[in-house]
Design a protein around this motif. Sequence first.
Motif, mmCIF file in Angstrom:
data_model
loop_
_atom_site.group_PDB
_atom_site.id
_atom_site.type_symbol
_atom_site.label_atom_id
_atom_site.label_comp_id
_atom_site.label_asym_id
_atom_site.label_seq_id
_atom_site.Cartn_x
_atom_site.Cartn_y
_atom_site.Cartn_z
ATOM 1 N N PRO A 426 12.350 15.112 2.511
ATOM 2 C CA PRO A 426 12.719 16.525 2.388
ATOM 3 C C PRO A 426 11.684 17.450 3.016
ATOM 4 O O PRO A 426 10.480 17.195 2.951
ATOM 5 C CB PRO A 426 12.800 16.733 0.875
ATOM 6 N N THR A 427 12.160 18.525 3.619
ATOM 7 C CA THR A 427 11.277 19.539 4.199
ATOM 8 C C THR A 427 11.530 20.927 3.620
ATOM 9 O O THR A 427 10.777 21.849 3.894
ATOM 10 C CB THR A 427 11.449 19.591 5.729
ATOM 11 N N ARG A 428 12.586 21.071 2.844
ATOM 12 C CA ARG A 428 12.826 22.338 2.145
ATOM 13 C C ARG A 428 13.751 22.075 0.956
ATOM 14 O O ARG A 428 14.442 21.067 0.889
ATOM 15 C CB ARG A 428 13.435 23.387 3.078
ATOM 16 N N GLY A 429 13.743 23.022 0.014
ATOM 17 C CA GLY A 429 14.568 22.886 -1.178
ATOM 18 C C GLY A 429 13.767 22.415 -2.376
ATOM 19 O O GLY A 429 12.531 22.325 -2.338
ATOM 20 N N PHE A 430 14.478 22.113 -3.459
ATOM 21 C CA PHE A 430 13.791 21.627 -4.657
ATOM 22 C C PHE A 430 14.686 20.640 -5.399
ATOM 23 O O PHE A 430 15.893 20.560 -5.182
ATOM 24 C CB PHE A 430 13.383 22.785 -5.573
ATOM 25 N N LEU A 431 14.048 19.892 -6.287
ATOM 26 C CA LEU A 431 14.717 18.875 -7.093
ATOM 27 C C LEU A 431 14.266 19.017 -8.532
ATOM 28 O O LEU A 431 13.060 19.176 -8.798
ATOM 29 C CB LEU A 431 14.367 17.474 -6.576
ATOM 30 N N ASN A 432 15.230 18.990 -9.467
ATOM 31 C CA ASN A 432 14.876 19.002 -10.886
ATOM 32 C C ASN A 432 15.652 17.904 -11.610
ATOM 33 O O ASN A 432 16.880 17.811 -11.489
ATOM 34 C CB ASN A 432 15.179 20.348 -11.525
ATOM 35 N N ARG A 433 14.920 17.049 -12.320
ATOM 36 C CA ARG A 433 15.541 15.984 -13.117
ATOM 37 C C ARG A 433 15.127 16.159 -14.573
ATOM 38 O O ARG A 433 13.934 16.216 -14.894
ATOM 39 C CB ARG A 433 15.084 14.601 -12.636
ATOM 40 N N ASP A 455 11.143 16.654 -14.503
ATOM 41 C CA ASP A 455 10.414 16.500 -13.242
ATOM 42 C C ASP A 455 10.934 17.535 -12.255
ATOM 43 O O ASP A 455 12.114 17.518 -11.886
ATOM 44 C CB ASP A 455 10.625 15.083 -12.700
ATOM 45 N N LEU A 456 10.070 18.437 -11.823
ATOM 46 C CA LEU A 456 10.433 19.511 -10.889
ATOM 47 C C LEU A 456 9.591 19.379 -9.631
ATOM 48 O O LEU A 456 8.361 19.248 -9.701
ATOM 49 C CB LEU A 456 10.201 20.880 -11.526
ATOM 50 N N ARG A 457 10.248 19.418 -8.457
ATOM 51 C CA ARG A 457 9.542 19.307 -7.177
ATOM 52 C C ARG A 457 10.105 20.326 -6.202
ATOM 53 O O ARG A 457 11.314 20.578 -6.194
ATOM 54 C CB ARG A 457 9.719 17.901 -6.587
#
Length: 605
Positions: A426-433, A455-457
């Motif tokens: 990934p090069t942009r955006g976010f992920l939340n689990r 988990d937030l990235r």
Amino acid sequence: MRRFFWVKPVILSLLTFHFISTVNAKKLHVTSVSFYGNMSFNRDTLISLMDQRPSVLFWKTRYSRFELENDIQAIQIFYQSQGFIKATVKSAVKIDTAKGNVSISVMISEGKRVYIKSICISKNPVFDQTIIPQLMTRTAYPLQYLKLNSDAQYLVQELALKGYLKGVVLPVLTIDSSAYTAIVTFSVKTGPRILVKDITIKGLSTVKESIVKREISFKPRDTLTSELIRKTERNLFLTRMFNFVETTIDIQDSAQYLPPADTLVPIIISVNQADYFSLETGIGYGSYERLYFTLQLSYSNLFHRNHQITLNADMSGFDQNISTVYTLPWIFTIPVQFSASAYYNRHDTLFLAIPLGYEGAFRGFTLSLGRPVNQKFSFDLTFDYEDVIRLSVPETDSLPANVPRKSTRSIIGNLTFDQRNNLFNPTRGFLNRLSLQLAGLGGESTNQFFKIENDLRGYLTIADKFLLSSGLTLGWAFAYGSTRVVPAQYQFYGGGPTSVRGFQRNKLITTSSGDPLGGNVELIAHLFDFQFPIYWWIAGALFSDAGYIWQNLRSVTLSDIRYTAGPSLRVVTPIGMVRFDLGFQLQNLGKKDSYALYLEIGRPL
């Protein structure tokens, strides 16, 4: 023929001259590029348009007059696309033949810039002038062709979302070269609004047509939109049964000139069936796992209904797992995936002495339900029955080495919101689990505890070449009922190549003898990971992490948090990343074992 005796020597001379020139040219390298007259754009912007860039480190740019001419033309086109309609660009070259150095000077005469006087949309049944504020092109701003084309594409996409799939939008410019102003008109030809007449599926041989039809997001008489097509094709790809999926609207391309009335059109969905038997295997190396091996054997079209059976095997220096999974993509007519698995997990060293937070062997089965709600959000719910064959932990004040061998019957829920532009790099955006686990469904004879972890990235690309990543993981677990402590295999551990870099894996906190120690409260923060290009696939990075594992909420003290930082060298390929991370413990600089070096495959977060 004698009168042509001079031809051969002349040709030989020309060939010799060409050879010498070529040899000399190969020795010439670009050492500097200077710009003059560039008032509107900086050097970095202009040099990014050129192939003839200054040599850096081991990367030497061979001088080429042909490439330089192309570079000058590219810069001139760039200026004109930015509204400098009378811009001129010239170059001068200074060659030091003795040293083989070439200095390039680029002279730019920008001239006046064209500004936008007004913007309008041609008459059509879909858009009116109120959509203009949503465009990137603005009145009183410089004319930029890239924005004009982006706006035209945006309008085409908006038409497609409303069912006008053959719509065309063209930006038309009227430029006053004396006043340096431009009038922009977006000419819109909607064509007809497409309604589904019937659906034909082509390319099936061993797959039942009903399996494809249930994944289609539209039906006859529906207005067909680009979103429905995208969703249908995505659903079919996710079945893993097709290598190729294409939706075709059976109407001539000149339909853009037809009136914007509702038109029933036949729809064709073409597929190319995949090979349903697959064997995937891999071998790698990690600084902690040492050598590790993976194997996946699967068949994905049982009973011609997309039922899948998979055998998974993983082996590393401290984990050995094997499982069998049976998956149904739908439950009767409900688009919810169901899977059942049986597993055996061994968490123990294999041939090598590796300190572990616990050692044990476990077997059990899981039953799972889940589905993606949309392209970004998904959920799953799992029942997990785990039977403990053996379990031991390093002896501490709070936990003996021989712990009770209770089974665990738990419900696990996972919610995922993924807005990243790429799952693997990934090069942009976010992920939340968000993960929730409630154990104790078997009463006091089983382990009873509750566990939650989030988990937030986030990922941000800067100037098209720098990547800034950050992440935060928080977790909490507690035992209840007859269970005195959360089982070791469900506790939190910190330290390692994807945790707090600078500490050995799972050794963010340790026992008095130096063994990994788990806890019930987790805070792991990737403060920043700043990646920058070096050459080709090679990149460097600077990072800083922080974190700690506490035994319970009462013991949480922010002064306990441990900080690390360090450099990283990475090889970023289209199929993955190989990285060398060197992390230093900032509170223990200069002390023994105050750093950790990792060789890993994959991103740190």
